[in-house]
Design a protein around this motif. Structure first.
Motif, short mmCIF file in Angstrom:
data_model
loop_
_atom_site.label_atom_id
_atom_site.label_comp_id
_atom_site.label_asym_id
_atom_site.label_seq_id
_atom_site.Cartn_x
_atom_site.Cartn_y
_atom_site.Cartn_z
N SER A 112 -2.24 -6.14 0.07
CA SER A 112 -3.21 -5.11 0.44
C SER A 112 -3.51 -5.09 1.94
O SER A 112 -3.67 -4.02 2.54
N ASP A 113 -3.57 -6.26 2.56
CA ASP A 113 -3.85 -6.30 3.99
C ASP A 113 -2.73 -5.65 4.79
O ASP A 113 -2.98 -4.94 5.78
N ALA A 114 -1.49 -5.89 4.37
CA ALA A 114 -0.35 -5.29 5.08
C ALA A 114 -0.36 -3.77 4.90
O ALA A 114 -0.03 -3.02 5.84
N VAL A 115 -0.73 -3.30 3.73
CA VAL A 115 -0.82 -1.86 3.51
C VAL A 115 -1.92 -1.28 4.39
O VAL A 115 -1.75 -0.24 5.05
N ALA A 116 -3.06 -1.95 4.45
CA ALA A 116 -4.17 -1.49 5.27
C ALA A 116 -3.78 -1.41 6.74
O ALA A 116 -4.17 -0.47 7.45
N GLU A 117 -3.01 -2.36 7.20
CA GLU A 117 -2.57 -2.37 8.60
C GLU A 117 -1.74 -1.13 8.91
O GLU A 117 -1.89 -0.51 9.97
N ARG A 118 -0.85 -0.75 7.97
CA ARG A 118 0.00 0.43 8.19
C ARG A 118 -0.84 1.71 8.20
O ARG A 118 -0.61 2.61 9.00
N ILE A 119 -1.82 1.78 7.29
CA ILE A 119 -2.68 2.95 7.26
C ILE A 119 -3.49 3.03 8.55
O ILE A 119 -3.63 4.09 9.18
N ALA A 120 -4.03 1.89 8.99
CA ALA A 120 -4.82 1.84 10.21
C ALA A 120 -3.99 2.28 11.41
O ALA A 120 -4.46 3.03 12.28
N ASP A 121 -2.76 1.83 11.46
CA ASP A 121 -1.88 2.20 12.57
C ASP A 121 -1.61 3.70 12.57
O ASP A 121 -1.58 4.34 13.63
N ALA A 122 -1.44 4.28 11.37
CA ALA A 122 -1.18 5.72 11.28
C ALA A 122 -2.39 6.52 11.79
O ALA A 122 -2.23 7.52 12.50
N VAL A 123 -3.59 6.07 11.45
CA VAL A 123 -4.79 6.75 11.94
C VAL A 123 -4.89 6.63 13.45
O VAL A 123 -5.16 7.60 14.16
N GLU A 124 -4.64 5.44 13.95
CA GLU A 124 -4.72 5.18 15.39
C GLU A 124 -3.73 6.05 16.16
O GLU A 124 -4.07 6.63 17.20
N ARG A 125 -2.52 6.16 15.65
CA ARG A 125 -1.49 6.94 16.34
C ARG A 125 -1.85 8.43 16.38
O ARG A 125 -1.57 9.12 17.36
N ARG A 126 -2.44 8.92 15.28
CA ARG A 126 -2.68 10.36 15.19
C ARG A 126 -4.03 10.78 15.78
O ARG A 126 -4.16 11.87 16.34
#
Length: 396
Positions: A112-126
């Motif tokens: 779950s933490d790894a999934v959250a990191e990817r989601i967080a990165d996507a928000v940050e990028r956009r």
């Protein structure tokens, strides 16, 4: 957000209460509301104003989330690509601190933490902003959000390799109406109190009595229902911080709700408790809720309940359970007294009580049937309801 747009929504509720949320949504004009088979929520489609109204009016649901995206993923690179295509800017303002809550079940992506990191990165990028890590299970219905309630929350669920991303439109859980600051021992959550009344078939036109009222939650929820006051009338919601929030649409929804209110409850509502501190808390809470004049609070034991003059009404209460306050042996007499008072003082009335112990239910000596099963403070409970016999003993 375009007013004509329709959203795929999910109302989260305590397991066992889904049919009541479906009933509420139908009353709001949402025709396609359906309880999820495994429990814990209701799916529905709604317009922008209907989404606002659901948050404002739902008495039993805990949270309303918007389905942002759903896609199949079996590798992190697939998750990254899909997440970067989501229009996060509709829900996040640049610089916002975003929270991500993840659940992974029976999927190749299980961390779950790894999934959250990817989601967080996507928000940050956009969008840009400071993004928090995973906050734990996405399905903790009872998890309250006392910290950082203004931070946008995204709920991510991976099940059988299908990733569903939802944006929280509610903010603080919907049971937090804003009035309950004073509490008694083992307080009852507002959403469950409303569920008791709705499941018992009470519509706010007949008398309501709670002889073990604690901090008054059942009586206050009853007064709000009787006066047609939206439970969310005194609070803010997460959707108000979205970049595409429509103030005019919200003003229409809130204005319609205000116009539907009536100045006083059309029925007698009584609440009593033997603990003076509990009734004082109830009075303070009723004041904050704006319904103090609609409820008669008294401090006395159950035996002090006055005989009902009306032939029909509802006695609804949340008595102590053996696993909650006290113990089963010490509570037998209390439940027996509850039944005795109901038979003597409220013949012909409907009675509804939350219960965690079948042995205690039997002490009431009134035919009761289960209406729903759910949890209260981590304790499995069920609502038991029935009618007090008409041919009751007239005196104690």
């Amino acid at each position: 957000m375009p007013a004509a747009e329709h959203f795929s929504l999910y109302a989260i509720t305590a397991p066992g209460l889904e049919p009541l949320v479906v009933q509420e949504l139908h009353a709001l004009g949402v025709g396609d509301a359906q309880a999820v088979r495994r429990g814990g929520g209701v799916t529905f489609t709604a317009s922008l104003e209907e989404m606002y109204a659901a948050n404002l009016h739902l008495r039993v649901a805990s949270r309303v989330v918007v389905r942002v995206a759903s896609f199949r993923v079996t590798a992190f690179r697939e998750l990254e690509r899909a997440a970067r295509r989501i229009a996060w800017e509709r829900y996040v303002t640049p610089g916002d601190r975003v929270r991500v809550r993840v659940t992974c079940r029976k999927s190749r992506l299980y961390h779950s933490d790894a999934v959250a990191e990817r989601i967080a990165d996507a928000v940050e990028r956009r969008v840009g902003g400071s993004v928090a890590a995973s906050e734990g299970s996405a399905e903790e219905e009872g998890r309250d959000d006392h910290a950082e309630e203004d931070a946008p929350l995204f709920v991510v669920r991976l099940s059988h390799d299908i990733c569903t991303v939802s944006a929280d439109s509610s903010g603080a859980l919907l049971h937090r109406r804003g009035y309950r600051q004073a509490v008694s021992k083992a307080p009852l959550r507002e959403t469950l109190a409303a569920a008791v009344l709705m499941a018992a078939g009470w519509d706010g036109t007949t008398p309501l009595l709670d002889p073990m009222c604690g901090s008054g939650t059942i009586a206050i929820e009853g007064a709000l229902l009787a006066r047609r006051m939206a439970p969310g009338r005194g609070r803010r919601f997460a959707f108000m911080r979205w970049p595409e929030f429509d103030p005019a649409a919200w003003a229409r929804v809130a204005g319609t709700a205000r116009e539907a209110e009536i100045p006083s409850a059309p029925c007698v509502i009584k609440a009593s408790d033997r603990d003076a501190g509990a009734t004082a808390a109830g009075i303070a809470n009723a004041e904050r809720a704006g319904v103090r004049e609609d409820i008669e609070f008294r401090t006395h034991a159950i035996s002090g309940v006055q005989r009902a003059l009306e032939t029909h009404g509802l006695l609804a209460t949340n008595p102590p359970y053996g696993s909650r306050v006290g113990n089963v042996a010490a509570l037998r007499n209390l439940y027996a007294q509850l039944g005795k008072v109901a038979r003597s003082k409220c013949p012909g009335w409907r009675i509804a009580m939350l219960s965690a112990e079948r042995e205690l239910e039997r002490q009431v000596a009134i035919p009761l049937a289960p209406v729903f099963a759910t949890g209260n403070g981590g304790i499995p409970v069920r609502l038991m309801a029935g009618f007090v016999p008409e041919l009751a003993q007239r005196t104690l």
